[in-house]
Design an enzyme around this catalytic site. Structure first.
Site, mmCIF file in Angstrom:
data_model
loop_
_atom_site.group_PDB
_atom_site.id
_atom_site.type_symbol
_atom_site.label_atom_id
_atom_site.label_comp_id
_atom_site.label_asym_id
_atom_site.label_seq_id
_atom_site.Cartn_x
_atom_site.Cartn_y
_atom_site.Cartn_z
ATOM 1 N N ASP A 11 -6.155 -40.408 46.555
ATOM 2 C CA ASP A 11 -5.654 -39.095 46.975
ATOM 3 C C ASP A 11 -6.773 -38.249 47.578
ATOM 4 O O ASP A 11 -7.952 -38.455 47.283
ATOM 5 C CB ASP A 11 -5.098 -38.327 45.758
ATOM 6 C CG ASP A 11 -3.728 -38.846 45.340
ATOM 7 O OD1 ASP A 11 -3.311 -39.901 45.851
ATOM 8 O OD2 ASP A 11 -3.091 -38.195 44.491
ATOM 9 N N HIS A 36 -9.353 -41.039 43.440
ATOM 10 C CA HIS A 36 -9.546 -39.989 44.441
ATOM 11 C C HIS A 36 -10.603 -40.361 45.466
ATOM 12 O O HIS A 36 -11.618 -40.971 45.146
ATOM 13 C CB HIS A 36 -9.882 -38.657 43.764
ATOM 14 C CG HIS A 36 -8.673 -38.017 43.138
ATOM 15 N ND1 HIS A 36 -8.207 -38.395 41.895
ATOM 16 C CD2 HIS A 36 -7.803 -37.076 43.601
ATOM 17 C CE1 HIS A 36 -7.108 -37.705 41.609
ATOM 18 N NE2 HIS A 36 -6.842 -36.893 42.630
HETATM 19 ZN ZN ZN Z 1 -4.622 -34.066 45.405
#
Ligand code: ZN
Length: 320
Positions: A118, A274
């Site tokens: 993400d 992430h």
């Molecule tokens: Zn996010």
């Protein structure tokens, strides 16, 4: 004279002794030559009988296995009608064999994981892509909107290298996107257009910032889900969190353990990681995570709309 008599008597005695010793040797040899083979034969006989029993047992087992194999062959053709035609014992055998197959299939299901990143693109994106390329592993990037040439080139590289490019909102500003369905839609369309212009591919996957069960949205998340459904966009949450969302400095060891401890509980694992500035331990942990999953026989793939949905909010309740 008497001396001569004594000598003859003495000689006779000695001869008798020799003869009797010879007799003993001959009788001993005869007894031995009869008894020894008899005893040996007896032991060999016992051994043969025990081996024969083992052979019988083994051929019974082989025969049974062959029969089960045949039954399963015909079962595949007859699609389940076979069971009623078999003797009860065979049905039982067959059931456990079927159960074994089902178990194998379940284990096969549990061998797929979807790595998702993400918040990219970031300064780490190239390195993440290099690592994935090195291991020939496909993943999914839920990206935000960035208009720089570098960002556009990274969107393109993600697509070109066989990964899935999903959306994670253009602005990633909770107050903006979750303010109303209109603002959510405006943000989503802006990102969709940018990604299509950059790559030539229309994205079909979405990940809500904060997940579908976030507590920051001003209105019901189901309203946004209905919007996505209408646009034929599938959203994915995750069921394995690496733990890199909370802070920049989570240790590599913790990230790896968070993933490995949770992956085996799921049939399909969607792993949240992430791709963001300063989240360098996520990059460092990636190789270890990939190698560990590969060692567990877990295959890593990119998400698409046909993958079983991993969603925190039940999607059936919000169709249209
Ligand atoms: Zn996010």
């Amino acid at each position: 004279m008497s001396d001569l008599m004594i000598s003859i008597e003495e000689k006779n005695k000695q001869r008798k002794t020799r003869v009797s010793r010879l007799k003993k040797i001959i009788i001993g040899s005869i007894v031995f030559s009869i008894l020894f083979p008899t005893i040996l034969s007896f032991f060999l006989m016992v051994r043969i009988i025990s081996l024969q029993e083992q052979v019988d047992e083994l051929s019974k087992v082989l025969l049974k296995n062959e029969e089960i194999g045949e039954i399963n062959k015909s079962a595949n053709l007859a699609d389940g009608v076979y069971a009623t035609e078999l003797p009860k014992e065979m049905q039982m055998e067959n059931q456990s064999y079927d159960a074994m197959q089902v178990k194998v299939e379940e284990e096969e299901k549990a061998t797929i994981a979807y790595l998702t990143f993400d918040d990219g693109p970031s300064e780490n994106t190239s390195q993440i892509l290099d690592i994935l390329k090195n291991y020939d592993v496909k993943a999914t990037f839920f990206v935000v909107g960035k208009e720089t040439d570098e960002a556009k080139a990274l969107y393109k590289r993600i697509v070109d290298e066989g990964h899935t490019l999903g959306m994670h909102s253009y602005s990633h500003q909770y107050s903006e996107i979750y303010n109303s369905v209109e603002s959510f839609a405006k943000d989503e369309k802006k990102l969709r257009d940018l990604l299509y212009e950059s790559t030539g591919v229309i994205p079909t996957l979405y990940r809500f910032p904060g997940g579908s069960n976030n507590l920051v949205s001003n209105i019901e998340m189901t309203e946004f889900i209905k919007y996505l459904n209408n646009e034929n966009i599938t959203y994915f949450d995750w069921n394995v969190a690496s733990g890199d969302a909370t802070s920049q400095n989570i240790s590599v060891e913790t990230l790896v353990n968070n993933v490995l401890n949770n992956v085996e509980e799921n049939e399909t694992s969607v792993i949240l990681m992430h791709d963001a500035l300063q989240k360098n331990t996520s990059v460092e942990a990636l190789s270890i995570i990939i190698e560990s999953l590969q060692n567990l026989g877990i295959q890593m793939k990119a998400l698409d709309q046909n993958v079983p949905h991993v969603q925190h909010i039940e999607a059936e309740t919000v169709n249209n």
